[in-house]
Enzyme design. Structure first.
Site, PDB file in Angstrom:
ATOM      1  N   ASP A   1       0.820  -1.202   0.000  1.00  0.00           N
ATOM      2  CA  ASP A   1       0.000   0.000   0.000  1.00  0.00           C
ATOM      3  C   ASP A   1       0.862   1.263   0.000  1.00  0.00           C
ATOM      4  O   ASP A   1       1.799   1.394   0.789  1.00  0.00           O
ATOM      5  CB  ASP A   1      -0.907  -0.008   1.233  1.00  0.00           C
ATOM      6  CG  ASP A   1      -1.842   1.175   1.283  1.00  0.00           C
ATOM      7  OD1 ASP A   1      -2.722   1.273   0.413  1.00  0.00           O
ATOM      8  OD2 ASP A   1      -1.682   2.017   2.199  1.00  0.00           O
TER       9      ASP A   1
ATOM     10  N   GLU B   1       1.527  -0.060  -4.842  1.00  0.00           N
ATOM     11  CA  GLU B   1       0.704   1.104  -5.145  1.00  0.00           C
ATOM     12  C   GLU B   1       1.621   2.309  -5.010  1.00  0.00           C
ATOM     13  O   GLU B   1       2.194   2.531  -3.950  1.00  0.00           O
ATOM     14  CB  GLU B   1      -0.475   1.232  -4.185  1.00  0.00           C
ATOM     15  CG  GLU B   1      -1.312   2.460  -4.477  1.00  0.00           C
ATOM     16  CD  GLU B   1      -2.238   2.864  -3.340  1.00  0.00           C
ATOM     17  OE1 GLU B   1      -3.195   3.612  -3.600  1.00  0.00           O
ATOM     18  OE2 GLU B   1      -1.998   2.459  -2.188  1.00  0.00           O
TER      19      GLU B   1
END
Length: 584
Positions: free
Chosen positions: A245, A282
Protein backbone atom coordinates in the site's frame (compact mmCIF):
# COMPACT_ATOMS: atom_id res chain seq x y z
CA UNK A 1 8.89 -22.63 23.89
CA UNK A 2 11.05 -19.53 23.47
CA UNK A 3 9.56 -16.06 23.64
CA UNK A 4 11.38 -12.95 22.48
CA UNK A 5 10.65 -9.25 22.04
CA UNK A 6 12.55 -6.16 20.94
CA UNK A 7 12.21 -3.49 23.64
CA UNK A 8 15.45 -1.45 23.59
CA UNK A 9 14.24 1.26 25.97
CA UNK A 10 12.98 -1.04 28.72
CA UNK A 11 14.87 -1.82 31.94
CA UNK A 12 12.75 -4.88 32.69
CA UNK A 13 10.51 -7.10 30.59
CA UNK A 14 8.08 -9.63 32.04
CA UNK A 15 6.36 -12.36 30.06
CA UNK A 16 2.80 -13.13 31.15
CA UNK A 17 1.76 -16.51 29.71
CA UNK A 18 -1.41 -18.39 30.65
CA UNK A 19 -1.61 -16.50 33.94
CA UNK A 20 2.01 -17.00 35.01
CA UNK A 21 4.63 -14.27 35.07
CA UNK A 22 8.31 -14.68 34.22
CA UNK A 23 11.14 -12.17 33.86
CA UNK A 24 12.94 -12.22 30.52
CA UNK A 25 16.67 -11.82 30.12
CA UNK A 26 18.61 -9.54 27.78
CA UNK A 27 19.90 -11.34 24.70
CA UNK A 28 23.69 -10.89 24.75
CA UNK A 29 23.87 -11.42 20.96
CA UNK A 30 21.19 -8.91 19.96
CA UNK A 31 21.08 -5.48 21.59
CA UNK A 32 17.60 -4.47 22.69
CA UNK A 33 16.17 -8.01 22.57
CA UNK A 34 14.74 -9.89 25.54
CA UNK A 35 14.32 -13.69 25.58
CA UNK A 36 13.04 -16.47 27.81
CA UNK A 37 11.53 -19.96 27.88
CA UNK A 38 8.02 -20.79 29.12
CA UNK A 39 5.59 -23.67 28.85
CA UNK A 40 3.12 -22.88 26.07
CA UNK A 41 1.24 -24.49 23.22
CA UNK A 42 -0.99 -23.54 20.32
CA UNK A 43 -3.62 -21.16 21.71
CA UNK A 44 -1.71 -20.11 24.85
CA UNK A 45 -2.44 -16.50 25.75
CA UNK A 46 0.48 -14.21 26.51
CA UNK A 47 1.81 -10.67 26.51
CA UNK A 48 4.73 -8.54 27.68
CA UNK A 49 4.92 -6.00 30.51
CA UNK A 50 7.61 -3.34 30.11
CA UNK A 51 9.03 -2.09 33.41
CA UNK A 52 5.99 -1.34 35.62
CA UNK A 53 3.54 -0.97 32.73
CA UNK A 54 0.50 -3.06 31.77
CA UNK A 55 0.67 -6.31 29.83
CA UNK A 56 0.74 -5.52 26.11
CA UNK A 57 0.25 -7.75 23.06
CA UNK A 58 3.32 -9.04 21.25
CA UNK A 59 4.40 -6.78 18.34
CA UNK A 60 4.95 -10.00 16.38
CA UNK A 61 1.71 -11.59 17.56
CA UNK A 62 0.42 -14.27 15.19
CA UNK A 63 -3.08 -14.07 16.64
CA UNK A 64 -5.23 -11.59 18.57
CA UNK A 65 -8.29 -13.68 19.51
CA UNK A 66 -9.88 -10.85 21.53
CA UNK A 67 -8.93 -8.03 19.20
CA UNK A 68 -5.95 -5.64 19.08
CA UNK A 69 -6.23 -4.69 22.76
CA UNK A 70 -6.35 -8.24 24.11
CA UNK A 71 -3.59 -10.75 24.82
CA UNK A 72 -1.72 -12.45 22.01
CA UNK A 73 -2.08 -16.16 21.31
CA UNK A 74 0.51 -18.71 20.23
CA UNK A 75 -0.03 -20.12 16.71
CA UNK A 76 1.59 -23.40 15.74
CA UNK A 77 1.56 -23.20 11.94
CA UNK A 78 2.61 -26.85 11.62
CA UNK A 79 -0.78 -27.98 12.97
CA UNK A 80 -2.60 -27.04 9.74
CA UNK A 81 -2.78 -29.90 7.23
CA UNK A 82 -2.63 -28.33 3.77
CA UNK A 83 -4.76 -30.04 1.14
CA UNK A 84 -3.04 -28.22 -1.72
CA UNK A 85 0.41 -29.33 -0.69
CA UNK A 86 1.57 -29.70 -4.28
CA UNK A 87 0.79 -26.05 -5.16
CA UNK A 88 3.57 -24.88 -7.48
CA UNK A 89 2.58 -21.22 -7.47
CA UNK A 90 1.25 -18.93 -10.16
CA UNK A 91 3.41 -16.14 -11.54
CA UNK A 92 2.25 -12.64 -12.46
CA UNK A 93 2.83 -12.58 -16.27
CA UNK A 94 -0.42 -13.45 -18.02
CA UNK A 95 -2.48 -12.98 -14.86
CA UNK A 96 -5.94 -11.47 -14.35
CA UNK A 97 -6.39 -10.19 -10.79
CA UNK A 98 -9.60 -9.76 -8.80
CA UNK A 99 -9.60 -7.38 -5.82
CA UNK A 100 -11.77 -8.69 -3.00
CA UNK A 101 -12.74 -7.34 0.43
CA UNK A 102 -13.47 -10.26 2.74
CA UNK A 103 -15.94 -8.31 4.90
CA UNK A 104 -18.28 -7.39 2.02
CA UNK A 105 -17.66 -10.04 -0.64
CA UNK A 106 -20.41 -11.95 1.17
CA UNK A 107 -23.02 -10.91 3.71
CA UNK A 108 -21.34 -13.19 6.29
CA UNK A 109 -18.03 -11.40 5.83
CA UNK A 110 -15.72 -14.35 6.57
CA UNK A 111 -12.95 -16.26 4.83
CA UNK A 112 -15.05 -19.41 4.77
CA UNK A 113 -18.02 -17.66 3.17
CA UNK A 114 -15.72 -16.06 0.59
CA UNK A 115 -14.14 -19.44 -0.17
CA UNK A 116 -17.57 -20.81 -1.07
CA UNK A 117 -17.77 -18.21 -3.89
CA UNK A 118 -14.38 -18.92 -5.43
CA UNK A 119 -15.78 -21.19 -8.13
CA UNK A 120 -17.50 -18.11 -9.54
CA UNK A 121 -14.04 -16.60 -10.06
CA UNK A 122 -12.77 -19.77 -11.72
CA UNK A 123 -15.70 -19.64 -14.15
CA UNK A 124 -15.01 -15.95 -14.73
CA UNK A 125 -11.45 -16.83 -15.73
CA UNK A 126 -9.40 -14.77 -13.28
CA UNK A 127 -6.08 -16.21 -12.11
CA UNK A 128 -5.45 -14.47 -8.77
CA UNK A 129 -7.56 -13.16 -5.91
CA UNK A 130 -6.17 -10.00 -4.31
CA UNK A 131 -7.37 -9.74 -0.71
CA UNK A 132 -7.62 -6.32 0.88
CA UNK A 133 -5.77 -6.09 4.24
CA UNK A 134 -6.61 -8.74 6.83
CA UNK A 135 -4.57 -7.59 9.85
CA UNK A 136 -6.54 -7.00 13.08
CA UNK A 137 -8.33 -3.70 13.63
CA UNK A 138 -10.79 -2.54 16.31
CA UNK A 139 -14.39 -3.61 15.84
CA UNK A 140 -15.72 -6.07 13.30
CA UNK A 141 -16.08 -4.21 10.03
CA UNK A 142 -13.69 -1.88 8.22
CA UNK A 143 -11.62 -1.52 5.08
CA UNK A 144 -8.55 -2.92 6.85
CA UNK A 145 -6.16 -0.04 6.18
CA UNK A 146 -6.05 0.91 9.85
CA UNK A 147 -4.84 -2.49 10.95
CA UNK A 148 -2.35 -3.24 13.70
CA UNK A 149 -0.50 -6.44 14.68
CA UNK A 150 1.10 -6.81 11.26
CA UNK A 151 1.79 -10.54 11.70
CA UNK A 152 -1.78 -11.47 12.73
CA UNK A 153 -5.17 -12.02 11.04
CA UNK A 154 -8.44 -10.24 11.84
CA UNK A 155 -10.36 -12.60 14.09
CA UNK A 156 -13.92 -11.79 12.88
CA UNK A 157 -12.85 -12.88 9.38
CA UNK A 158 -11.80 -16.28 10.74
CA UNK A 159 -8.33 -15.67 12.15
CA UNK A 160 -5.21 -17.55 11.02
CA UNK A 161 -7.00 -20.83 10.39
CA UNK A 162 -9.69 -19.15 8.31
CA UNK A 163 -7.11 -17.47 6.09
CA UNK A 164 -5.32 -20.79 5.57
CA UNK A 165 -8.58 -22.50 4.60
CA UNK A 166 -9.27 -19.72 2.10
CA UNK A 167 -5.81 -19.92 0.52
CA UNK A 168 -6.00 -23.71 0.49
CA UNK A 169 -9.32 -23.68 -1.33
CA UNK A 170 -8.10 -21.07 -3.82
CA UNK A 171 -5.04 -23.16 -4.61
CA UNK A 172 -7.14 -26.29 -5.01
CA UNK A 173 -9.08 -24.40 -7.68
CA UNK A 174 -5.92 -23.15 -9.37
CA UNK A 175 -6.22 -19.57 -8.12
CA UNK A 176 -3.25 -17.65 -6.77
CA UNK A 177 -3.73 -15.38 -3.76
CA UNK A 178 -2.31 -11.87 -3.35
CA UNK A 179 -2.51 -10.05 -0.02
CA UNK A 180 -2.64 -6.27 0.44
CA UNK A 181 -0.24 -5.24 3.22
CA UNK A 182 0.16 -1.81 4.80
CA UNK A 183 3.68 -0.82 5.87
CA UNK A 184 3.34 2.96 5.68
CA UNK A 185 1.26 3.45 8.85
CA UNK A 186 -0.70 1.61 11.53
CA UNK A 187 -4.17 2.33 12.80
CA UNK A 188 -4.62 4.98 15.51
CA UNK A 189 -6.35 2.54 17.85
CA UNK A 190 -4.73 -0.62 19.24
CA UNK A 191 -1.23 0.33 18.10
CA UNK A 192 1.22 -0.43 20.93
CA UNK A 193 4.43 -0.44 18.89
CA UNK A 194 5.67 2.98 20.13
CA UNK A 195 5.72 1.62 23.70
CA UNK A 196 8.17 -1.10 22.66
CA UNK A 197 10.68 0.93 20.65
CA UNK A 198 11.33 3.53 17.94
CA UNK A 199 9.01 2.02 15.34
CA UNK A 200 8.05 5.56 14.25
CA UNK A 201 10.07 8.73 13.75
CA UNK A 202 9.32 12.45 13.74
CA UNK A 203 12.15 12.90 11.22
CA UNK A 204 9.54 12.49 8.49
CA UNK A 205 5.80 13.05 8.44
CA UNK A 206 3.05 11.36 6.44
CA UNK A 207 -0.69 11.97 6.04
CA UNK A 208 -1.09 9.68 9.07
CA UNK A 209 1.41 11.47 11.32
CA UNK A 210 4.91 10.34 12.27
CA UNK A 211 6.50 8.11 9.65
CA UNK A 212 7.39 4.47 10.08
CA UNK A 213 11.06 4.47 11.04
CA UNK A 214 12.97 3.22 8.00
CA UNK A 215 16.10 5.37 8.28
CA UNK A 216 16.43 6.89 11.77
CA UNK A 217 18.20 5.27 14.78
CA UNK A 218 16.68 1.85 15.48
CA UNK A 219 15.48 1.45 11.90
CA UNK A 220 17.44 -1.78 11.33
CA UNK A 221 15.04 -3.62 13.60
CA UNK A 222 11.96 -1.85 12.22
CA UNK A 223 12.90 -2.85 8.68
CA UNK A 224 13.50 -6.43 9.85
CA UNK A 225 10.07 -6.35 11.54
CA UNK A 226 8.30 -5.35 8.32
CA UNK A 227 10.28 -7.71 6.09
CA UNK A 228 9.73 -10.56 8.55
CA UNK A 229 5.99 -9.90 8.45
CA UNK A 230 5.96 -9.91 4.64
CA UNK A 231 7.88 -13.20 4.46
CA UNK A 232 5.58 -14.76 7.05
CA UNK A 233 2.52 -14.18 4.85
CA UNK A 234 4.29 -15.78 1.89
CA UNK A 235 5.74 -18.68 3.88
CA UNK A 236 3.27 -19.53 6.65
CA UNK A 237 0.06 -18.78 4.75
CA UNK A 238 1.37 -19.74 1.29
CA UNK A 239 0.36 -16.39 -0.19
CA UNK A 240 1.62 -15.96 -3.77
CA UNK A 241 2.23 -12.22 -3.84
CA UNK A 242 1.85 -9.01 -1.85
CA UNK A 243 0.35 -5.69 -2.82
CA UNK A 244 2.23 -2.92 -0.97
CA UNK A 245 0.00 0.00 0.00
CA UNK A 246 1.09 3.56 -0.89
CA UNK A 247 4.83 2.96 -1.11
CA UNK A 248 5.36 6.65 -1.89
CA UNK A 249 4.67 7.23 1.82
CA UNK A 250 7.57 4.97 2.83
CA UNK A 251 10.14 7.67 3.47
CA UNK A 252 13.63 6.19 3.35
CA UNK A 253 16.86 8.14 2.82
CA UNK A 254 19.22 5.19 3.25
CA UNK A 255 21.42 4.08 0.36
CA UNK A 256 19.75 0.67 0.36
CA UNK A 257 16.07 1.48 0.04
CA UNK A 258 13.64 -0.57 2.13
CA UNK A 259 11.79 -1.73 -0.99
CA UNK A 260 15.00 -3.02 -2.56
CA UNK A 261 15.81 -4.88 0.64
CA UNK A 262 12.30 -6.34 0.71
CA UNK A 263 12.37 -7.44 -2.93
CA UNK A 264 15.74 -9.12 -2.37
CA UNK A 265 14.36 -11.04 0.61
CA UNK A 266 11.23 -12.12 -1.29
CA UNK A 267 13.26 -13.36 -4.25
CA UNK A 268 15.45 -15.36 -1.87
CA UNK A 269 12.38 -16.93 -0.25
CA UNK A 270 10.94 -17.79 -3.69
CA UNK A 271 14.17 -19.60 -4.56
CA UNK A 272 14.07 -21.44 -1.24
CA UNK A 273 10.40 -22.46 -1.61
CA UNK A 274 10.69 -23.31 -5.29
CA UNK A 275 7.64 -21.32 -6.36
CA UNK A 276 7.17 -17.82 -7.83
CA UNK A 277 6.47 -14.93 -5.44
CA UNK A 278 5.91 -11.31 -6.44
CA UNK A 279 5.45 -7.79 -5.11
CA UNK A 280 3.00 -5.23 -6.52
CA UNK A 281 3.28 -1.61 -5.40
CA UNK A 282 0.70 1.10 -5.15
CA UNK A 283 2.70 4.19 -6.06
CA UNK A 284 1.85 7.80 -6.85
CA UNK A 285 5.33 8.57 -8.17
CA UNK A 286 5.23 7.36 -11.79
CA UNK A 287 8.85 6.35 -11.25
CA UNK A 288 9.89 3.38 -13.43
CA UNK A 289 12.81 2.63 -11.11
CA UNK A 290 10.26 1.01 -8.81
CA UNK A 291 9.61 -1.81 -11.29
CA UNK A 292 13.05 -1.95 -12.87
CA UNK A 293 15.13 -5.03 -11.92
CA UNK A 294 17.74 -4.51 -9.22
CA UNK A 295 20.49 -5.63 -11.59
CA UNK A 296 19.60 -2.64 -13.79
CA UNK A 297 19.60 -0.11 -10.95
CA UNK A 298 15.93 -0.38 -9.96
CA UNK A 299 14.24 -1.42 -6.75
CA UNK A 300 13.19 -4.78 -8.17
CA UNK A 301 9.44 -4.82 -7.52
CA UNK A 302 7.46 -6.91 -9.97
CA UNK A 303 4.61 -4.54 -10.81
CA UNK A 304 2.69 -1.44 -9.77
CA UNK A 305 -0.86 -0.14 -9.95
CA UNK A 306 -1.27 2.29 -12.86
CA UNK A 307 -3.71 5.00 -11.82
CA UNK A 308 -3.01 7.00 -14.98
CA UNK A 309 -4.76 4.39 -17.11
CA UNK A 310 -7.74 4.48 -14.76
CA UNK A 311 -7.93 8.28 -14.72
CA UNK A 312 -7.72 8.58 -18.49
CA UNK A 313 -10.38 5.96 -19.11
CA UNK A 314 -12.66 7.24 -16.33
CA UNK A 315 -12.70 10.76 -17.76
CA UNK A 316 -13.32 9.42 -21.27
CA UNK A 317 -16.30 7.42 -20.04
CA UNK A 318 -17.88 9.81 -17.52
CA UNK A 319 -16.72 13.29 -18.50
CA UNK A 320 -15.71 14.01 -14.90
CA UNK A 321 -12.95 16.59 -14.63
CA UNK A 322 -12.62 17.42 -10.94
CA UNK A 323 -9.42 17.05 -8.94
CA UNK A 324 -6.77 14.84 -10.49
CA UNK A 325 -9.04 14.09 -13.46
CA UNK A 326 -8.51 17.62 -14.82
CA UNK A 327 -5.29 16.87 -16.73
CA UNK A 328 -6.86 13.83 -18.40
CA UNK A 329 -10.17 15.49 -19.26
CA UNK A 330 -8.66 18.00 -21.70
CA UNK A 331 -8.25 15.28 -24.34
CA UNK A 332 -9.34 12.01 -22.73
CA UNK A 333 -8.89 9.69 -25.72
CA UNK A 334 -5.41 11.09 -26.32
CA UNK A 335 -4.70 10.36 -22.65
CA UNK A 336 -5.97 6.79 -23.02
CA UNK A 337 -3.83 6.35 -26.13
CA UNK A 338 -0.73 7.65 -24.34
CA UNK A 339 -1.14 5.24 -21.43
CA UNK A 340 -1.75 2.30 -23.78
CA UNK A 341 1.55 2.90 -25.54
CA UNK A 342 3.71 4.48 -22.84
CA UNK A 343 2.29 3.21 -19.56
CA UNK A 344 2.28 6.54 -17.73
CA UNK A 345 0.38 9.66 -18.78
CA UNK A 346 2.43 11.89 -16.50
CA UNK A 347 5.96 10.99 -17.58
CA UNK A 348 7.60 14.32 -16.83
CA UNK A 349 4.65 16.40 -18.00
CA UNK A 350 3.07 19.24 -16.02
CA UNK A 351 0.36 18.16 -13.57
CA UNK A 352 -2.08 20.94 -12.78
CA UNK A 353 -3.38 18.93 -9.81
CA UNK A 354 0.11 18.91 -8.27
CA UNK A 355 1.21 22.29 -9.62
CA UNK A 356 4.47 20.84 -10.98
CA UNK A 357 5.94 18.35 -13.41
CA UNK A 358 5.38 14.74 -12.46
CA UNK A 359 6.80 11.33 -13.33
CA UNK A 360 9.41 10.17 -15.82
CA UNK A 361 9.14 8.05 -19.00
CA UNK A 362 9.16 4.29 -19.01
CA UNK A 363 11.81 2.66 -21.15
CA UNK A 364 9.52 0.39 -23.16
CA UNK A 365 12.46 -1.75 -24.25
CA UNK A 366 13.20 -2.62 -20.62
CA UNK A 367 9.84 -2.54 -18.83
CA UNK A 368 7.29 -5.17 -19.84
CA UNK A 369 3.61 -4.24 -19.98
CA UNK A 370 2.61 -6.85 -17.41
CA UNK A 371 4.51 -4.83 -14.78
CA UNK A 372 1.68 -2.27 -14.84
CA UNK A 373 -1.76 -3.17 -13.51
CA UNK A 374 -4.64 -1.72 -15.52
CA UNK A 375 -8.12 -1.29 -14.06
CA UNK A 376 -11.23 0.83 -14.31
CA UNK A 377 -12.38 0.29 -10.72
CA UNK A 378 -10.61 -0.34 -7.38
CA UNK A 379 -11.54 -0.03 -3.73
CA UNK A 380 -9.94 3.44 -3.73
CA UNK A 381 -11.57 4.76 -6.88
CA UNK A 382 -15.03 3.58 -5.79
CA UNK A 383 -14.90 3.82 -2.00
CA UNK A 384 -13.31 7.26 -1.88
CA UNK A 385 -16.25 8.79 -3.70
CA UNK A 386 -18.75 10.47 -1.37
CA UNK A 387 -21.41 7.79 -1.87
CA UNK A 388 -19.24 4.90 -2.99
CA UNK A 389 -20.91 4.78 -6.39
CA UNK A 390 -19.52 2.29 -8.88
CA UNK A 391 -19.00 2.89 -12.57
CA UNK A 392 -22.15 0.83 -13.15
CA UNK A 393 -24.10 3.53 -11.29
CA UNK A 394 -22.43 6.42 -13.08
CA UNK A 395 -23.14 4.76 -16.45
CA UNK A 396 -26.45 3.13 -15.54
CA UNK A 397 -28.07 4.42 -18.73
CA UNK A 398 -25.13 3.40 -20.93
CA UNK A 399 -24.39 -0.33 -20.58
CA UNK A 400 -22.44 -0.20 -23.81
CA UNK A 401 -19.90 2.10 -22.16
CA UNK A 402 -19.43 -0.44 -19.38
CA UNK A 403 -18.67 -3.00 -22.08
CA UNK A 404 -16.15 -0.58 -23.64
CA UNK A 405 -14.48 -0.10 -20.25
CA UNK A 406 -14.20 -3.86 -19.77
CA UNK A 407 -12.84 -4.30 -23.29
CA UNK A 408 -10.10 -1.71 -22.86
CA UNK A 409 -9.13 -3.07 -19.44
CA UNK A 410 -8.97 -6.71 -20.51
CA UNK A 411 -7.22 -6.22 -23.87
CA UNK A 412 -4.72 -3.52 -22.89
CA UNK A 413 -1.02 -4.46 -22.64
CA UNK A 414 -1.20 -4.42 -18.83
CA UNK A 415 -2.02 -6.99 -16.17
CA UNK A 416 -5.78 -6.43 -15.76
CA UNK A 417 -7.42 -6.19 -12.35
CA UNK A 418 -11.14 -6.19 -11.56
CA UNK A 419 -12.86 -4.95 -8.41
CA UNK A 420 -15.32 -7.40 -6.90
CA UNK A 421 -18.77 -7.21 -8.50
CA UNK A 422 -17.50 -5.20 -11.45
CA UNK A 423 -17.83 -8.27 -13.66
CA UNK A 424 -21.62 -8.16 -13.41
CA UNK A 425 -22.08 -4.38 -13.09
CA UNK A 426 -23.03 -4.72 -9.43
CA UNK A 427 -25.87 -2.46 -8.36
CA UNK A 428 -24.57 -2.20 -4.80
CA UNK A 429 -22.29 0.70 -3.81
CA UNK A 430 -19.00 0.23 -1.99
CA UNK A 431 -18.84 2.88 0.66
CA UNK A 432 -16.38 3.95 3.33
CA UNK A 433 -17.22 2.22 6.60
CA UNK A 434 -15.60 1.82 10.01
CA UNK A 435 -16.39 0.20 13.34
CA UNK A 436 -14.21 2.12 15.77
CA UNK A 437 -14.79 1.13 19.37
CA UNK A 438 -13.34 4.42 20.70
CA UNK A 439 -16.29 6.89 20.73
CA UNK A 440 -14.07 9.94 20.28
CA UNK A 441 -12.25 8.41 17.32
CA UNK A 442 -15.53 7.27 15.80
CA UNK A 443 -16.94 10.80 15.98
CA UNK A 444 -13.72 12.30 14.59
CA UNK A 445 -13.84 9.97 11.58
CA UNK A 446 -17.52 10.72 11.01
CA UNK A 447 -16.99 14.48 11.11
CA UNK A 448 -13.82 14.30 9.05
CA UNK A 449 -15.50 12.36 6.29
CA UNK A 450 -18.40 14.78 6.05
CA UNK A 451 -16.13 17.82 6.25
CA UNK A 452 -14.00 16.45 3.41
CA UNK A 453 -16.93 16.22 1.03
CA UNK A 454 -18.68 19.37 2.24
CA UNK A 455 -15.76 21.24 0.67
CA UNK A 456 -16.89 19.76 -2.67
CA UNK A 457 -20.53 20.73 -2.31
CA UNK A 458 -21.98 17.63 -0.64
CA UNK A 459 -24.61 18.09 2.08
CA UNK A 460 -23.96 16.37 5.39
CA UNK A 461 -26.89 13.96 5.07
CA UNK A 462 -25.72 12.92 1.58
CA UNK A 463 -22.47 11.41 2.90
CA UNK A 464 -23.04 8.00 4.51
CA UNK A 465 -22.08 7.70 8.18
CA UNK A 466 -19.05 5.37 8.23
CA UNK A 467 -19.94 4.17 11.73
CA UNK A 468 -23.51 3.21 10.79
CA UNK A 469 -23.75 -0.59 10.35
CA UNK A 470 -26.06 0.04 7.39
CA UNK A 471 -23.17 1.61 5.47
CA UNK A 472 -21.28 -1.68 5.54
CA UNK A 473 -24.42 -3.66 4.82
CA UNK A 474 -25.17 -1.59 1.71
CA UNK A 475 -21.66 -2.36 0.50
CA UNK A 476 -22.08 -6.15 0.52
CA UNK A 477 -22.42 -7.78 -2.87
CA UNK A 478 -25.85 -9.01 -3.91
CA UNK A 479 -25.20 -12.52 -5.21
CA UNK A 480 -28.65 -12.76 -6.80
CA UNK A 481 -27.66 -10.17 -9.42
CA UNK A 482 -25.35 -12.28 -11.64
CA UNK A 483 -28.23 -14.57 -12.58
CA UNK A 484 -30.47 -11.91 -14.06
CA UNK A 485 -30.24 -9.21 -16.70
CA UNK A 486 -28.79 -6.71 -17.22
CA UNK A 487 -26.08 -8.11 -14.93
CA UNK A 488 -25.94 -11.51 -16.63
CA UNK A 489 -25.15 -9.96 -20.01
CA UNK A 490 -22.27 -7.95 -18.58
CA UNK A 491 -20.95 -11.06 -16.81
CA UNK A 492 -21.01 -13.01 -20.08
CA UNK A 493 -19.05 -10.21 -21.75
CA UNK A 494 -16.34 -10.28 -19.06
CA UNK A 495 -16.07 -14.05 -19.35
CA UNK A 496 -15.69 -13.82 -23.12
CA UNK A 497 -13.00 -11.16 -22.93
CA UNK A 498 -10.98 -13.07 -20.33
CA UNK A 499 -11.30 -16.21 -22.44
CA UNK A 500 -9.89 -14.26 -25.40
CA UNK A 501 -6.82 -13.39 -23.31
CA UNK A 502 -6.19 -17.13 -22.93
CA UNK A 503 -6.92 -17.90 -26.58
CA UNK A 504 -4.96 -15.09 -28.24
CA UNK A 505 -1.26 -14.91 -27.31
CA UNK A 506 -1.04 -11.36 -28.67
CA UNK A 507 -3.23 -10.19 -25.77
CA UNK A 508 -0.64 -11.26 -23.20
CA UNK A 509 2.39 -10.07 -25.18
CA UNK A 510 4.34 -7.88 -22.70
CA UNK A 511 5.86 -5.61 -25.36
CA UNK A 512 4.45 -2.12 -24.80
CA UNK A 513 6.16 -0.83 -27.93
CA UNK A 514 4.14 -3.20 -30.10
CA UNK A 515 0.82 -1.51 -29.23
CA UNK A 516 -0.34 0.91 -31.95
CA UNK A 517 -3.27 3.27 -31.34
CA UNK A 518 -5.55 5.44 -33.47
CA UNK A 519 -8.40 7.63 -32.22
CA UNK A 520 -10.77 10.43 -33.09
CA UNK A 521 -11.37 12.74 -30.12
CA UNK A 522 -14.41 14.40 -31.67
CA UNK A 523 -16.12 11.23 -32.93
CA UNK A 524 -15.11 9.49 -29.65
CA UNK A 525 -13.74 6.26 -31.08
CA UNK A 526 -10.43 4.57 -30.34
CA UNK A 527 -8.79 1.49 -31.86
CA UNK A 528 -5.52 -0.25 -31.16
CA UNK A 529 -3.47 -3.12 -32.49
CA UNK A 530 -1.73 -5.83 -30.52
CA UNK A 531 -0.09 -8.19 -32.97
CA UNK A 532 -2.89 -9.54 -35.15
CA UNK A 533 -5.61 -8.55 -32.69
CA UNK A 534 -7.57 -5.35 -33.31
CA UNK A 535 -9.64 -3.70 -30.58
CA UNK A 536 -12.15 -0.96 -31.33
CA UNK A 537 -14.41 1.02 -29.00
CA UNK A 538 -16.96 3.68 -29.89
CA UNK A 539 -17.75 5.85 -26.86
CA UNK A 540 -19.94 8.18 -28.90
CA UNK A 541 -23.68 7.83 -29.35
CA UNK A 542 -23.50 7.84 -33.15
CA UNK A 543 -22.18 4.98 -35.34
CA UNK A 544 -18.55 5.27 -36.34
CA UNK A 545 -16.57 4.03 -39.34
CA UNK A 546 -13.22 2.97 -37.89
CA UNK A 547 -10.29 2.22 -40.22
CA UNK A 548 -8.60 -1.06 -39.31
CA UNK A 549 -6.41 -1.57 -42.37
CA UNK A 550 -6.68 -3.58 -45.57
CA UNK A 551 -5.98 -7.05 -44.17
CA UNK A 552 -9.04 -9.30 -43.85
CA UNK A 553 -10.36 -9.64 -40.32
CA UNK A 554 -12.95 -11.68 -38.49
CA UNK A 555 -14.90 -10.66 -35.41
CA UNK A 556 -13.91 -12.54 -32.24
CA UNK A 557 -16.33 -10.74 -29.92
CA UNK A 558 -18.69 -7.77 -30.19
CA UNK A 559 -21.02 -6.10 -27.71
CA UNK A 560 -23.52 -5.39 -30.50
CA UNK A 561 -23.73 -7.34 -33.78
CA UNK A 562 -21.21 -6.05 -36.33
CA UNK A 563 -19.90 -7.20 -39.68
CA UNK A 564 -16.23 -7.73 -40.39
CA UNK A 565 -14.65 -4.85 -42.34
CA UNK A 566 -15.06 -4.95 -46.08
CA UNK A 567 -12.50 -4.21 -48.76
CA UNK A 568 -12.26 -0.60 -47.56
CA UNK A 569 -10.99 -1.82 -44.15
CA UNK A 570 -13.68 0.13 -42.26
CA UNK A 571 -15.38 -1.33 -39.21
CA UNK A 572 -18.87 0.11 -38.85
CA UNK A 573 -19.39 0.14 -35.09
CA UNK A 574 -22.67 1.20 -33.44
CA UNK A 575 -22.65 3.93 -30.83
CA UNK A 576 -21.45 2.97 -27.34
CA UNK A 577 -20.21 -0.38 -28.49
CA UNK A 578 -16.99 -2.32 -28.94
CA UNK A 579 -15.48 -5.24 -30.79
CA UNK A 580 -12.37 -7.41 -30.83
CA UNK A 581 -11.17 -8.75 -34.19
CA UNK A 582 -8.40 -10.96 -35.53
CA UNK A 583 -6.69 -10.07 -38.78
CA UNK A 584 -5.36 -12.74 -41.09
Amino acid sequence: MQFEVWAPQADRVTLECDGAGQALERDPERPGWWVGEAAAQDGSRYGFALDDGPVLPDPRSRRQPDGPDGPSAVVDHSRYAWRSGDWAGRALPGAVLYELHVGTFTREGTFDAAAERLEHLVELGVTHVELMPVCPFPGRHGWGYEGVSLWAVHEPYGGPQGLKRFVDRAHELGLGVVLDVVHNHLGPSGNYLPQFGPYFTDTHHTPWGAAVNLDAPGSDEVRAFLIGSALAWLRDYRIDGLRLDAVHALVDTRALHFLEELSTAVDALAADLGRPLFLIAESDLNDPRLITPRAEGGLGLDAQWNDDFHHALHTALTGESQGYYADFARAPLAAVAKTLTGGYFHDGTYSSFRGRRHGRPLDRSRVAGHRLLGYIQTHDQVGNRAQGDRLSTLLADSPGLLACAATLTLTAPFTPMLFMGEEWAAGTPWQFFTDHTDPELAEAVRRGRRREFAAHGWKEDEVPDPQDAATRDRSCLDWSEPGRDPHARVLDWYRRLIALRREQPDLTDPDLADTKVAYDEQARWLAFRRGDVRVAVNLGTEPAAIPLGSRPARVLAAWEPVRAPGADGLLHLPGQSCAVLLQA
